[in-house]
Write an enzyme that holds these catalytic residues in place. Structure first.
Site, PDB file in Angstrom:
ATOM      1  N   HIS A  99      30.220  32.336  43.250  1.00  0.00           N
ATOM      2  CA  HIS A  99      31.127  33.304  42.638  1.00  0.00           C
ATOM      3  C   HIS A  99      32.458  32.562  42.469  1.00  0.00           C
ATOM      4  CE1 HIS A  99      33.804  36.535  41.885  1.00  0.00           C
ATOM      5  NE2 HIS A  99      34.377  36.488  43.082  1.00  0.00           N
TER       6      HIS A  99
ATOM      7  N   THR B 265      44.761  34.587  38.623  1.00  0.00           N
ATOM      8  CA  THR B 265      43.308  34.664  38.837  1.00  0.00           C
ATOM      9  C   THR B 265      42.696  35.870  38.113  1.00  0.00           C
ATOM     10  OG1 THR B 265      43.557  35.856  40.944  1.00  0.00           O
ATOM     11  CG2 THR B 265      43.467  33.482  41.064  1.00  0.00           C
TER      12      THR B 265
ATOM     13  N   ASP C 187      55.303  25.235  39.216  1.00  0.00           N
ATOM     14  CA  ASP C 187      54.855  23.942  38.718  1.00  0.00           C
ATOM     15  C   ASP C 187      53.479  24.160  38.062  1.00  0.00           C
ATOM     16  OD1 ASP C 187      53.732  21.449  38.398  1.00  0.00           O
ATOM     17  OD2 ASP C 187      54.299  20.703  40.385  1.00  0.00           O
TER      18      ASP C 187
ATOM     19  N   GLU D 187      33.166  46.838  38.629  1.00  0.00           N
ATOM     20  CA  GLU D 187      34.214  47.455  39.442  1.00  0.00           C
ATOM     21  C   GLU D 187      35.372  47.835  38.520  1.00  0.00           C
ATOM     22  OE1 GLU D 187      36.192  44.622  42.115  1.00  0.00           O
ATOM     23  OE2 GLU D 187      34.662  43.198  41.525  1.00  0.00           O
TER      24      GLU D 187
ATOM     25  N   CYS E  46      32.515  42.217  43.530  1.00  0.00           N
ATOM     26  CA  CYS E  46      31.870  41.206  42.675  1.00  0.00           C
ATOM     27  C   CYS E  46      30.388  41.019  42.982  1.00  0.00           C
ATOM     28  CB  CYS E  46      32.583  39.858  42.819  1.00  0.00           C
ATOM     29  SG  CYS E  46      34.294  39.935  42.338  1.00  0.00           S
TER      30      CYS E  46
ATOM     31  N   LYS F 134      36.160  24.465  47.078  1.00  0.00           N
ATOM     32  CA  LYS F 134      36.305  24.355  48.541  1.00  0.00           C
ATOM     33  C   LYS F 134      34.964  24.618  49.230  1.00  0.00           C
ATOM     34  CE  LYS F 134      41.161  25.699  49.000  1.00  0.00           C
ATOM     35  NZ  LYS F 134      41.776  24.796  49.976  1.00  0.00           N
TER      36      LYS F 134
END
Ligand code: HMG
Length: 387
Positions: free
Chosen positions: A233, A152, A29, A79, A111, A242
């Protein structure tokens, strides 16, 4: 003496994938990617863009406005290393024609690498106030086609000039760090793509934020409501969202409002570009600076997280007139200029970029004139050209 960020340069490659197209191709979806993950698009690097070329391109944004002979330190956090031995920063130093007496090296801790570079640079400038330092974060986030982490991914670089009497953000003294030897995300030497325990990584990220943010407030006496913005980050926008929700939950309505609005401004570029690992937190900073109106001396909190894992929280103060040192039009054009790829085009380009090109075969770039690119290897030596 104040030390901090005086210039910010940004580069992202010229191709992107739209998350709605990706969702359709993966039988998901679209709202899972757009709302659940919080991403609209992700930049895609073809085989001619790597950590070195992107770092050069990001720095070119401001190079002609600084005193090159004063740069005493050049650090690259990445990285997405191009060599197991030679630092990415040496290729970059050469392309930028920095002086021979520059101290230069590459740092790695997922990171967190660019934050590590900024902290080293801040302390270096404090000891050598007549010198400046260039710190670059440059990465391509690769999980692989049709993997859980695919949505991502991203590619890009942020470059910063750290100097005394900075024109953008003065970095405050103090920080709170937290480190643990864990396995939430890593990239083994024999793999071009990351290995990740996705759900675990989300929990650890939040846990590290809670620990460092709580310790920082305790140590400094600074309250959540003292911050004009909290930056994170951003491996994907929902992750930072969140953390921000946790930070503001017990705050009054006024604090909730400004920290939510400034989170949205800070996430605008990351939503379009995707995860750029080391530079993601600093893309959030750039996005905030270019999309919000910030009063002089506004306090900005920064949460850096590198899997493996290392977390750090620190803060800075906005310098009056910071807008004059930004390159807002050029940065927004950089994002808008990208060409949309179909999913089969993206898969082909992505998989091709995982392979090392045949030695002595010169690669051509389809980038704009003036852009640096990786042109393949000649007798196994990496070649970088400017188009
Ligand atoms: P997943 O299993 O595909 O997704 O993996 P999910 O099932 O967890 O769903 C994601 C969210 O979408 C959930 O929301 C769903 O409810 C929601 P949440 O529970 O999180 O609030 N959702 C929907 N929402 C609206 N409409 C719908 C719908 N369907 C579902 N129809 C995951 C997601 C992020 C785990 C995966 O993509 C991944 O593994 N990514 C890579 C790891 C990563 O980014 N981790 C972040 C923390 S670690 C970090 O930041 C370090 C890192 O940058 C590396 C470094 O340091 O170098 C990664």
């Amino acid at each position: 003496m104040q030390v901090g960020i005086d210039q910010i340069g940004f580069y992202t490659p010229n191709k992107y994938v739209d998350m709605v197209d990706l969702a359709h191709a993966r039988n998901e979806d679209p709202n899972k990617f757009l709302i659940g993950i919080g991403q609209n698009k992700m930049s895609v690097a073809d085989q001619t863009q790597d950590a070195v070329s992107m770092g050069i391109n990001a720095t070119l944004r401001y190079l002609d406005q600084i005193a090159r002979e004063r740069v005493g330190l050049l650090i690259v956090g990445t990285e997405s290393s191009v060599d197991q031995s030679k630092s990415a920063s040496l290729f970059i130093k050469s392309a930028l024609a920095l002086p021979a007496n520059v101290r230069t090296f590459e740092v790695k801790e997922a990171c967190f690498g660019m934050t590590a570079g900024i902290m080293i640079a801040r302390d270096y400038v404090r000891l050598h106030p007549h010198h400046s330092a260039i710190v670059i974060g440059s990465d391509i986030a690769r999980y692989g086609v049709n993997t859980g982490g695919e949505v991502t991914q991203g590619a890009g670089s942020i470059s910063m000039l750290i100097k005394a009497d900075p024109q953008i953000l003065a970095i405050n003294n103090g920080h709170s760090s937290h480190s643990e030897d864990i396995n939430d995300f890593w990239r083994p030497n024999d793999s071009a793509v990351a290995v990740v325990d996705g759900k675990y990584s989300k929990n650890v990220y939040l846990d590290f934020f809670k620990q460092t943010f709580t310790a920082y407030r305790k140590q400094t006496g600074i309250k959540t409501s003292d911050f004009t913005a909290l930056l994170y980050h951003l491996p994907f926008v929902k992750m930072g969202f969140k953390a921000n929700e946790w930070a503001i939950t017990a705050q009054d309505e006024k604090t909730k409002k400004h920290l939510t609005e400034n989170f949205t401004a800070a996430a605008r570029y990351g939503k379009e570009v995707g995860n750029i690992y080391t530079a993601s937190l600093y893309l959030s900073l750039l996005s905030l600076l270019e999309n919000a109106k910030l009063p002089a001396n506004a306090k900005i909190g920064l949460f850096s997280y590198g899997s493996g894992a290392m977390g750090e929280f620190y803060s800075g103060q906005i310098v009056k007139g910071y807008e004059k040192n930004l390159h807002t039009n050029a940065d927004q054009k950089m994002i808008a200029r990208r060409q949309k790829l179909t999913i089969p085009e993206y898969e082909k380009i992505f998989n091709q970029a995982l392979e090392s090109p045949q030695d002595n075969l010169e690669l051509q770039s389809d980038e704009q004139t003036g852009t640096w690119y990786f042109a393949g290897t000649k007798n196994r030596i990496r070649q970088y050209f400017q188009k």
